[in-house]
Write a protein that holds these residues in place. Structure first.
Motif, mmCIF file in Angstrom:
data_model
loop_
_atom_site.group_PDB
_atom_site.id
_atom_site.type_symbol
_atom_site.label_atom_id
_atom_site.label_comp_id
_atom_site.label_asym_id
_atom_site.label_seq_id
_atom_site.Cartn_x
_atom_site.Cartn_y
_atom_site.Cartn_z
ATOM 1 N N LYS A 246 0.832 -1.210 0.000
ATOM 2 C CA LYS A 246 0.000 0.000 0.000
ATOM 3 C C LYS A 246 0.869 1.263 0.000
ATOM 4 C CE LYS A 246 -3.356 -0.135 2.961
ATOM 5 N NZ LYS A 246 -4.109 -0.049 4.251
ATOM 6 N N PHE A 247 2.004 1.207 0.746
ATOM 7 C CA PHE A 247 2.856 2.390 0.877
ATOM 8 C C PHE A 247 4.155 2.293 0.071
ATOM 9 C CE2 PHE A 247 0.162 2.366 4.653
ATOM 10 C CZ PHE A 247 -0.355 3.655 4.598
ATOM 11 N N GLY A 248 4.250 1.273 -0.790
ATOM 12 C CA GLY A 248 5.407 1.163 -1.671
ATOM 13 C C GLY A 248 6.704 0.841 -0.960
ATOM 14 N N LYS A 249 6.679 -0.086 0.001
ATOM 15 C CA LYS A 249 7.869 -0.444 0.776
ATOM 16 C C LYS A 249 8.283 -1.885 0.488
ATOM 17 C CE LYS A 249 7.071 3.502 2.871
ATOM 18 N NZ LYS A 249 7.885 4.709 2.672
ATOM 19 N N ASN A 250 9.588 -2.103 0.414
ATOM 20 C CA ASN A 250 10.108 -3.454 0.258
ATOM 21 C C ASN A 250 10.048 -4.207 1.589
ATOM 22 O OD1 ASN A 250 10.810 -3.139 -2.499
ATOM 23 N ND2 ASN A 250 12.673 -2.045 -1.890
ATOM 24 N N VAL A 251 10.008 -5.536 1.495
ATOM 25 C CA VAL A 251 9.875 -6.377 2.689
ATOM 26 C C VAL A 251 10.866 -7.531 2.625
ATOM 27 C CG1 VAL A 251 8.324 -7.855 4.047
ATOM 28 C CG2 VAL A 251 7.405 -5.849 2.859
ATOM 29 N N VAL A 252 11.445 -7.872 3.778
ATOM 30 C CA VAL A 252 12.289 -9.059 3.916
ATOM 31 C C VAL A 252 11.717 -9.918 5.038
ATOM 32 C CG1 VAL A 252 14.577 -9.942 4.537
ATOM 33 C CG2 VAL A 252 14.374 -7.892 3.122
ATOM 34 N N THR A 253 11.550 -11.218 4.780
ATOM 35 C CA THR A 253 11.148 -12.151 5.834
ATOM 36 C C THR A 253 12.090 -13.347 5.807
ATOM 37 O OG1 THR A 253 9.693 -13.813 4.800
ATOM 38 C CG2 THR A 253 8.776 -11.609 5.110
ATOM 39 N N THR A 254 12.062 -14.138 6.854
ATOM 40 C CA THR A 254 12.868 -15.365 6.890
ATOM 41 C C THR A 254 12.002 -16.600 6.677
ATOM 42 O OG1 THR A 254 12.617 -15.568 9.280
ATOM 43 C CG2 THR A 254 14.519 -14.324 8.475
ATOM 44 N N SER A 255 10.754 -16.401 6.311
ATOM 45 C CA SER A 255 9.807 -17.513 6.214
ATOM 46 C C SER A 255 9.671 -18.031 4.789
ATOM 47 C CB SER A 255 8.426 -17.066 6.705
ATOM 48 O OG SER A 255 8.478 -16.676 8.048
ATOM 49 N N TYR A 256 9.177 -19.244 4.691
ATOM 50 C CA TYR A 256 8.803 -19.780 3.396
ATOM 51 C C TYR A 256 7.637 -18.974 2.839
ATOM 52 C CZ TYR A 256 11.673 -23.892 4.287
ATOM 53 O OH TYR A 256 12.717 -24.730 4.536
ATOM 54 N N VAL A 257 7.475 -19.026 1.523
ATOM 55 C CA VAL A 257 6.381 -18.299 0.881
ATOM 56 C C VAL A 257 5.102 -19.118 1.019
ATOM 57 C CG1 VAL A 257 5.519 -17.291 -1.256
ATOM 58 C CG2 VAL A 257 7.971 -17.256 -0.759
ATOM 59 N N SER A 258 4.202 -18.638 1.846
ATOM 60 C CA SER A 258 2.929 -19.332 2.034
ATOM 61 C C SER A 258 1.986 -18.965 0.894
ATOM 62 C CB SER A 258 2.300 -18.916 3.363
ATOM 63 O OG SER A 258 1.889 -17.560 3.312
ATOM 64 N N PRO A 259 0.942 -19.741 0.668
ATOM 65 C CA PRO A 259 -0.039 -19.375 -0.367
ATOM 66 C C PRO A 259 -0.601 -17.971 -0.168
ATOM 67 C CG PRO A 259 -0.395 -21.639 0.351
ATOM 68 C CD PRO A 259 0.644 -21.057 1.258
ATOM 69 N N ALA A 260 -0.836 -17.585 1.096
ATOM 70 C CA ALA A 260 -1.386 -16.251 1.366
ATOM 71 C C ALA A 260 -0.401 -15.158 0.969
ATOM 72 C CB ALA A 260 -1.746 -16.129 2.843
ATOM 73 N N MET A 261 0.900 -15.422 1.137
ATOM 74 C CA MET A 261 1.912 -14.440 0.750
ATOM 75 C C MET A 261 2.057 -14.393 -0.773
ATOM 76 S SD MET A 261 4.562 -15.560 3.751
ATOM 77 C CE MET A 261 5.990 -14.602 3.249
ATOM 78 N N LYS A 262 1.958 -15.556 -1.401
ATOM 79 C CA LYS A 262 2.125 -15.645 -2.856
ATOM 80 C C LYS A 262 1.069 -14.823 -3.598
ATOM 81 C CE LYS A 262 3.639 -19.591 -4.169
ATOM 82 N NZ LYS A 262 3.739 -21.036 -4.512
ATOM 83 N N GLU A 263 -0.082 -14.645 -2.979
ATOM 84 C CA GLU A 263 -1.162 -13.892 -3.619
ATOM 85 C C GLU A 263 -0.804 -12.425 -3.862
ATOM 86 O OE1 GLU A 263 -4.739 -14.357 -1.408
ATOM 87 O OE2 GLU A 263 -4.936 -16.512 -1.831
ATOM 88 N N PHE A 264 0.232 -11.927 -3.159
ATOM 89 C CA PHE A 264 0.629 -10.525 -3.329
ATOM 90 C C PHE A 264 1.668 -10.335 -4.438
ATOM 91 C CE2 PHE A 264 -0.908 -10.645 1.082
ATOM 92 C CZ PHE A 264 -1.770 -9.555 1.078
ATOM 93 N N HIS A 265 2.051 -11.414 -5.121
ATOM 94 C CA HIS A 265 3.129 -11.334 -6.112
ATOM 95 C C HIS A 265 2.833 -10.305 -7.203
ATOM 96 C CE1 HIS A 265 6.412 -12.595 -8.710
ATOM 97 N NE2 HIS A 265 5.533 -12.673 -9.703
ATOM 98 N N ASP A 266 1.666 -10.404 -7.836
ATOM 99 C CA ASP A 266 1.350 -9.500 -8.952
ATOM 100 C C ASP A 266 1.301 -8.046 -8.500
ATOM 101 O OD1 ASP A 266 1.232 -11.682 -10.604
ATOM 102 O OD2 ASP A 266 -0.961 -11.850 -10.571
ATOM 103 N N ALA A 267 0.742 -7.802 -7.323
ATOM 104 C CA ALA A 267 0.657 -6.429 -6.816
ATOM 105 C C ALA A 267 2.047 -5.864 -6.549
ATOM 106 C CB ALA A 267 -0.178 -6.396 -5.539
#
Length: 590
Positions: A246-267
């Motif tokens: 929403k605010f145009g910020k990059n993100v770093v996590t140490t987790s596997y890509v869950s299906p819920a996270m994968k849904e944000f790929h196109d955005a």
């Protein structure tokens, strides 16, 4: 909140005190303690201006309905067999319920009705291995190596970085990030105190309090930063990613890509953003292949001065009946079952701290916890009990000679002739020799060769004498051998004034990492009673109960139905409040 809250507490046991004290810290809470004998709680209610007592027989349905209908929430500290009566009435009147008991099949039957009425029936709140979050071990992070260069050149422009989370991974990440002079770091977590020691080490680090489930607060803090590092449990990453995009910020996590996270790929692609995941060595911590959990409510070592090394802070009958339970658990991937008659023989030494000589034995059925804790790969799952050495052999002899028999005996009825323990022991052993020496020999004859050492047998027999089991004085007859023994034990094995109890709990996790290596972690709680204040057992059962009640009143717990604390949504706020009360576990890698 300023609206008055009317809370009903059913029961008068020792747990009630800490629960009452915690609940009445909030000025809007008003408490009614209802029990069969009002005199049992008068001393407690007199300590608080917003507490009162009422007499109640919970088996009287009309009386139970009437009192529940007048209150906003019910805390049930009565024996678990009565909980279905309470839950049935509470659902009828749309009231939430908190208990400290396991979810019995009879209680589970109310789940759908509770969900339908949007109610919470919260169970298993109190001293229990489950309250300390097992699921968090599924997301244990080990070593955290990544480079946060924003370009290939050294940058002088100030960069504001937001780190969400306060786990042990945070330290190495913070140290690495702040090597670069342009980086300024905010560590945000629910409990700021958890990271204060870390932020004080760095001039360009500060901390802020944040509840990531508060969308407005999360948006506000992310909008002020250039990059977000999320070290919180993976289930919350979608909230973070949604706000960051929403605010145009990059993100770093140490987790596997869950299906819920994968849904944000196109955005993310559309906004030219990086959502970098799976950074670090085995970010998900591998899989739990062994979970061992033991807990003991015991006298502090200096107060364990009797043959059993045990004193009663609750029903002696309940303690002794539990010693006859069968046990079931996973060992090396297979289910092992131990009948109640062999439970004490299964006890083994268990080392937590060298200063304590513990024995451990399994407690009831541990097999459902593979599903409850979501640890399908676990080959070993055991939940059990801790006692001091000497306890199990002593109980084994009590069982062998039949003193834990709870069937009615004519000679132990109230109106039967007086009888001494000496005569009772002779009767159960079918011996005509009623002398102490004769009884000692008869008891020895019940013990199989090499089953118990000679020195230990002698110690046990001295313990029998200490308890008065060779005495010729009349006993208090209570109908059964078990209840007559309970009356004797309670007379000899109560806590004296100034004596303190101890609660010790340890979870042990063995984790297999992706490269096949294994690590063992422990999570240990050691709590002592504080005479003349509450016992450790009362504190660790009553305080969580009070916390759960308050969280429900405050609307913090959103889930509905017949619940137990097996998920972070429930565990995390309870643990946070427990730590504020000084009840916390110590985690170590072995």
């Amino acid at each position: 909140m300023s609206t008055e809250r009317k809370i009903l507490l059913l029961g008068s046991g020792f747990v009630a005190g800490p629960a009452v004290e915690y609940i009445l810290r909030r000025p809007e809470n008003h408490l009614t303690i209802a029990c069969r004998r009002v005199a049992a709680v008068e001393a407690l209610t007199k300590q608080f201006s917003r507490a009162k007592s009422e007499s109640l027989d919970v088996t009287n349905e009309a009386a139970l309905d009437e009192i529940i209908s007048r209150h906003d929430l019910v805390i049930s500290l009565i024996p678990y067999t009565y909980h279905p009566l309470v839950i049935k009435s509470a659902i009828k009147f749309g009231k939430n319920v908190v208990t400290t008991s396991y979810v019995s099949p009879a209680m589970k039957e109310f789940h759908d009705a509770a969900v339908e009425k949007d109610l919470i029936i919260m169970n298993e709140i109190g001293l229990d291995p489950d309250i300390f979050d097992v699921e968090s071990k599924n997301s244990i992070h080990r070593f955290f190596f990544f480079d946060l260069n924003f370009s290939n050149s050294t940058m002088s422009t100030e960069r504001k970085i937001l780190l969400l989370g306060s786990g042990f991974v945070a330290g190495p990440a913070v140290e690495y990030i702040l090597r670069r002079p342009e980086n300024h770091l905010t560590i945000a977590c629910r409990r700021v105190a958890a990271v204060e020691a870390l932020t004080k080490q760095f001039s360009r680090a500060k901390s802020e309090s944040l509840d990531v489930t508060n969308e407005a607060a999360l948006d506000e803090i992310i909008s002020r930063h250039d990059l977000v590092i999320s070290l919180i449990p993976y289930t919350y990453h979608p909230l973070v990613i949604k706000s960051a995009i929403k605010f145009g910020k990059n993100v770093v996590t140490t987790s596997y890509v869950s299906p819920a996270m994968k849904e944000f790929h196109d955005a993310a692609v559309e906004k030219d953003l990086i959502i970098m995941n799976e950074i670090g060595l085995d970010p998900a911590g591998g899989k739990i292949i062994s979970f061992i959990s033991y807990c003991g409510g015991l006298p502090a070592p200096e107060c364990s001065n009797n043959p059993l090394g045990y004193k009663f802070s609750w029903s002696s009958r309940g303690v002794l009946l539990a010693l006859r339970n069968s046990a079931k658990f996973y060992k090396d991937g297979k289910i092992v079952e131990i009948p109640g008659t062999e439970l004490m023989s299964s006890a083994k030494p268990y080392l937590i701290y060298p200063a304590f000589a513990f024995l451990s034995y399994p407690n009831r059925d541990s097999t459902p916890f593979k599903e409850f804790y979501n640890i399908p790969e676990a080959q070993n799952i055991v939940r059990g009990t801790l006692r001091y050495q000497g306890f199990t052999d002593f109980v084994k002899v009590l069982v062998k000679i039949g003193l834990l028999d709870d069937s009615n005996q004519n000679y132990l009825q109230f109106n039967s002739p007086e009888i001494s323990w000496r005569d009772i022991i002779a009767k159960v052993l079918s011996t005509s020799n009623h002398t102490e020496e004769g009884l000692r020999e008869a008891i020895k004859s019940t013990i199989t060769e090499n089953e118990i050492s000679e020195g230990e047998i002698e110690r046990i027999l001295k313990g029998f004498k200490w308890l008065g089991l060779f005495s010729d004085k009349p006993v208090r007859r209570c109908g059964t051998l078990l209840d007559t023994l309970c009356a004797t034990l309670e007379g000899k094995m109560q806590y004296e004034e100034g004596e303190r109890d101890m609660v010790i709990l340890q979870h042990k996790f063995e984790i297999e990492l992706k490269d096949g290596t294994r690590e063992t972690w422990t999570s240990t709680l050691l709590e002592y009673g504080k005479p003349p204040g509450p016992s450790a057992m009362a504190t660790t059962v009553g305080t969580p109960c009070g916390i759960a009640a308050q969280l429900i009143l405050d609307g913090v717990i959103k889930k509905r139905g017949v619940l137990a604390p097996y998920i972070p949504e429930i565990n995390n706020p309870i643990i946070a409040e427990l730590e504020k009360e000084g009840i916390k576990v110590r985690e170590e890698k072995l």
